[in-house]
Design an enzyme around this catalytic site. Structure first.
Site, PDB file in Angstrom:
ATOM      1  N   GLU A   1      28.314  17.264  33.554  1.00 37.70           N
ATOM      2  CA  GLU A   1      27.563  16.475  32.575  1.00 37.70           C
ATOM      3  C   GLU A   1      28.023  15.029  32.512  1.00 37.70           C
ATOM      4  O   GLU A   1      29.197  14.757  32.223  1.00 37.70           O
ATOM      5  CB  GLU A   1      27.651  17.115  31.188  1.00 37.70           C
ATOM      6  CG  GLU A   1      26.799  16.352  30.188  1.00 37.70           C
ATOM      7  CD  GLU A   1      26.660  17.027  28.839  1.00 37.70           C
ATOM      8  OE1 GLU A   1      26.804  18.261  28.764  1.00 37.70           O
ATOM      9  OE2 GLU A   1      26.405  16.307  27.864  1.00 37.70           O
TER      10      GLU A   1
ATOM     11  N   LYS B   1      29.139  23.034  20.945  1.00 44.17           N
ATOM     12  CA  LYS B   1      28.894  22.748  22.366  1.00 44.17           C
ATOM     13  C   LYS B   1      29.585  21.434  22.742  1.00 44.17           C
ATOM     14  O   LYS B   1      30.160  21.297  23.833  1.00 44.17           O
ATOM     15  CB  LYS B   1      27.385  22.693  22.613  1.00 44.17           C
ATOM     16  CG  LYS B   1      26.964  22.660  24.060  1.00 44.17           C
ATOM     17  CD  LYS B   1      26.953  21.280  24.661  1.00 44.17           C
ATOM     18  CE  LYS B   1      26.423  21.314  26.091  1.00 44.17           C
ATOM     19  NZ  LYS B   1      26.459  19.998  26.734  1.00 44.17           N
TER      20      LYS B   1
ATOM     21  N   ASP C   1      39.362  30.822  33.107  1.00 40.72           N
ATOM     22  CA  ASP C   1      38.108  31.567  32.999  1.00 40.72           C
ATOM     23  C   ASP C   1      37.269  30.988  31.861  1.00 40.72           C
ATOM     24  O   ASP C   1      37.502  31.299  30.685  1.00 40.72           O
ATOM     25  CB  ASP C   1      38.454  33.041  32.755  1.00 40.72           C
ATOM     26  CG  ASP C   1      37.240  33.931  32.668  1.00 40.72           C
ATOM     27  OD1 ASP C   1      36.126  33.423  32.442  1.00 40.72           O
ATOM     28  OD2 ASP C   1      37.408  35.153  32.808  1.00 40.72           O
TER      29      ASP C   1
ATOM     30  N   HIS D   1      24.507   7.696  27.160  1.00 39.77           N
ATOM     31  CA  HIS D   1      24.119   8.618  28.237  1.00 39.77           C
ATOM     32  C   HIS D   1      23.252   7.953  29.296  1.00 39.77           C
ATOM     33  O   HIS D   1      23.163   8.415  30.417  1.00 39.77           O
ATOM     34  CB  HIS D   1      23.324   9.796  27.657  1.00 39.77           C
ATOM     35  CG  HIS D   1      24.206  10.862  27.104  1.00 39.77           C
ATOM     36  ND1 HIS D   1      23.807  12.167  26.996  1.00 39.77           N
ATOM     37  CD2 HIS D   1      25.458  10.826  26.638  1.00 39.77           C
ATOM     38  CE1 HIS D   1      24.778  12.882  26.475  1.00 39.77           C
ATOM     39  NE2 HIS D   1      25.792  12.084  26.241  1.00 39.77           N
TER      40      HIS D   1
HETATM   41  C1  MEV Z   1      25.906  16.925  24.521  1.00 41.42           C
HETATM   42  O1  MEV Z   1      26.409  17.556  25.682  1.00 41.42           O
HETATM   43  C2  MEV Z   1      26.808  17.248  23.358  1.00 41.42           C
HETATM   44  C3  MEV Z   1      26.313  16.759  22.011  1.00 41.42           C
HETATM   45  O2  MEV Z   1      24.999  17.235  21.765  1.00 41.42           O
HETATM   46  C4  MEV Z   1      27.284  17.293  21.010  1.00 41.42           C
HETATM   47  C5  MEV Z   1      26.869  17.058  19.556  1.00 41.42           C
HETATM   48  O3  MEV Z   1      25.668  16.963  19.264  1.00 41.42           O
HETATM   49  O4  MEV Z   1      27.787  17.003  18.720  1.00 41.42           O
HETATM   50  C6  MEV Z   1      26.240  15.259  21.967  1.00 41.42           C
END
Ligand code: MEV
Length: 432
Positions: free
Chosen positions: A80, A272, A288, A385
Site C-alpha cells: 500500500e 485497519k 504469520d 495518497h
Molecule cells: C488506509 O489504508 C487506512 C486508513 O483508512 C485508516 C483510517 O481510516 O484510520 C486511512
C-alpha cells in the site's frame, strides 16, 4: 477438467500445463521465469508447494522510531502506497516528543484440545490437577528443551463449549520464549490428546468413550498483549493541526477515536490503519500475518462488540494516546531464520527477542494509525495518497519517465483518477 499429479511435475512441466489449461500465449509465462531468483530459488521453492515463481512486494524502512529510548529503522513490507511514508512521519514526530513508550503485558499463548465427555462437570473439574500432572509428565520429553529456553506449559483449564452438547475443551497456556510457538504448541497438543482420551476412559469406564475432536493452538491470544503509548503537551501538536488550534485538533482527534470505539464501521477502518503498520513489520520479519490479523480483530470484539483499539486521554494541556493489542510474534523459528530478508529485518532491528518485536510492531501500528487519524481530522487522506496513486496509475499505463514528469506537474492541481490520467497520457501521446 481436474488436473492430476500437478505437484509431481517439475517447474517447467507445471508452467507448460498452466499454459495449455488456460490457453495462455507462451509469452505470458515468461514473467514467471523472469521473477525467479538467481541464487536462492531452491530456498523459496521449499517454503511453499507448487512454487512457480516469486511474488515481489516493496521492502522499505521507516527510520527514526524511538521506542523506549532506543532508535530503530523499522523494515516494512507492504503493497500500500503511503504506509511507509506515514509510519516515517509518525515516527519522526514522536521521536521529537519523547518517543513511543511500549510495554509487553503478557506473553501467554493458548492451545485447545476439544473432546467429548458425557459425564458431569464437577467430576471433570475435580480431576483437573491430576490430569494436568499426567499430561505434563507424558510430554516432558517434548517440553524439556522449551523449558530450558524459559518456556513450557503454564496453565490448564477445562471449559464446556457452550451450545455444543457433551463437548469440552482443555485450554492449555504456553510460554514459547522467542518463537511464535505454533509448531511447539501443536506438537504438544497432538501428543497430549490421546493421553487425555486414555485418562478419561480410565476415570469414567461407565461412560461412552470420549472422542478427541481436535487439538490445535488458538490464534485468539488475549494474554499475549502489548501496549504502546505516546504523550505530549497539546501545544506540541501545532505542527500537525492544519488550520485548527492545537487544542481543537486534539479534541477532534479524541472525538474521532471515540467514534472508532463506538461505531463498527469506523472501528474496522481505524483498526485497519493500525494493521497497516503492524502487518508490514510482521511480514518483513517473516511472521504469520494471518494469525496476527485474526487475533487482533477477535480481541477488538472481545467485549461482544467490535471496537477501535486505541484510547485518548486529553486534558487542556496534555495529549496521551494509547494502543493495546495482542501480537503473537517470534524472532526464532518459522520463516524468521529461513527467508534472507526476514533475517535481515531482524538484524536491522538489532536482533530483538519476541517481546521487543511485539513492541516494535505495536509502535509501527501506532505511528500509522496516529498519522491516519491526524490526516482524517485535518486535510483528509487523499492529499498524501495522491502522489503514490498517480505513480501507480502511470506505471500501469506504461508511462515513460518524461511523461511521468509532465503528469506530476499537471496533476498537482487536478483530481487524480484512472480515466483522467489515461486521458492526459492519450492527449499527450496524440500531440506527440
Ligand atoms: C488506509 O489504508 C487506512 C486508513 O483508512 C485508516 C483510517 O481510516 O484510520 C486511512
Amino acid at each position: 477438467m481436474m488436473i492430476q499429479g500437478f505437484s509431481k511435475l517439475d517447474r517447467e512441466g507445471k508452467i507448460e500445463l498452466l499454459i495449455r489449461h488456460n490457453h495462455l500465449p507462451a509469452e505470458e509465462t515468461e514473467l514467471l521465469y523472469r521473477y525467479l531468483h538467481s541464487q536462492d530459488q531452491a530456498l523459496f521453492d521449499d517454503i511453499s508447494e507448487n512454487t512457480l515463481s516469486n511474488y515481489l512486494l516493496p521492502y522499505g524502512v521507516a527510520p527514526n522510531f524511538r521506542i523506549n529510548g532506543t532508535t530503530y529503522g523499522v523494515p516494512m513490507v507492504t503493497e500500500e502506497s503511503s504506509v511507509v511514508a506515514a509510519a516515517a512521519k509518525g515516527a519522526r514526530f514522536w521521536a521529537a516528543h519523547g518517543g513511543f513508550q511500549t510495554k509487553v503485558v503478557q506473553t501467554l499463548k493458548l492451545g485447545q484440545i476439544v473432546f467429548t465427555h458425557h459425564g458431569s462437570e464437577d467430576l471433570l473439574q475435580q480431576l483437573l490437577p491430576q490430569l494436568r500432572e499426567h499430561l505434563v509428565h507424558a510430554i516432558g520429553h517434548l517440553t524439556a528443551n522449551m523449558e530450558r529456553r524459559g518456556g513450557g506449559i503454564r496453565s490448564m483449564a477445562i471449559h464446556r463449549i457452550e451450545n455444543v452438547p457433551h463437548t469440552w475443551q482443555l485450554l492449555v497456556g504456553f510460554e514459547t520464549a522467542d518463537s511464535m510457538g505454533a509448531n511447539f504448541i501443536n506438537t504438544c497438543l497432538e501428543m497430549m490428546a490421546p493421553e487425555l482420551r486414555l485418562f478419561l476412559e480410565k476415570q469414567f469406564p461407565e461412560l461412552p468413550s470420549p472422542e478427541i475432536v481436535m487439538a490445535i493452538l488458538s490464534n485468539y491470544t488475549p494474554d499475549c498483549l502489548v501496549e504502546c503509548t505516546v504523550s505530549c503537551p497539546v501545544d506540541a501538536l501545532a505542527e500537525l493541526a492544519g488550520n485548527l488550534s492545537p487544542l481543537a485538533f486534539a479534541r477532534k482527534f479524541e472525538r474521532a477515536v471515540l467514534v472508532a470505539r463506538h461505531d463498527v464501521h469506523r472501528a474496522v477502518t481505524h483498526n485497519k490503519g493500525i494493521m497497516n503498520g503492524v502487518d508490514a513489520v510482521v511480514v518483513a520479519t517473516g511472521n504469520d500475518f494471518r494469525a496476527v490479523e485474526a487475533g487482533v480483530h477477535a480481541y477488538a470484539a472481545a467485549e461482544g462488540c467490535y471496537r477501535g483499539l486505541t484510547h485518548v486521554d486529553l486534558s487542556d494541556t496534555h495529549f496521551t494516546y494509547r494502543l493495546q493489542l495482542p501480537l503473537a510474534l517470534g524472532t526464532v523459528g518459522g520463516l524468521t531464520g529461513v527467508h534472507p530478508l526476514a533475517k535481515l529485518s531482524l538484524t536491522l532491528l538489532q536482533n530483538p527477542d519476541a517481546p521487543r518485536l511485539m513492541e516494535i510492531a505495536a509502535a509501527a501500528g501506532m505511528a500509522n494509525n496516529f498519522m491516519a487519524v491526524t490526516s482524517l481530522v485535518t486535510h483528509g487522506i487523499q492529499k498524501g495518497h495522491m502522489k503514490m496513486h498517480l505513480s501507480n496509475i502511470l506505471n500501469s499505463l506504461g508511462a515513460t519517465p518524461a511523461e511521468k514528469e509532465l503528469a506530476f506537474i499537471h496533476f498537482q492541481s487536478q483530481t487524480v483518477s484512472y480515466s483522467q490520467v489515461d486521458g492526459f497520457l492519450k492527449k499527450m501521446r496524440h500531440h506527440g
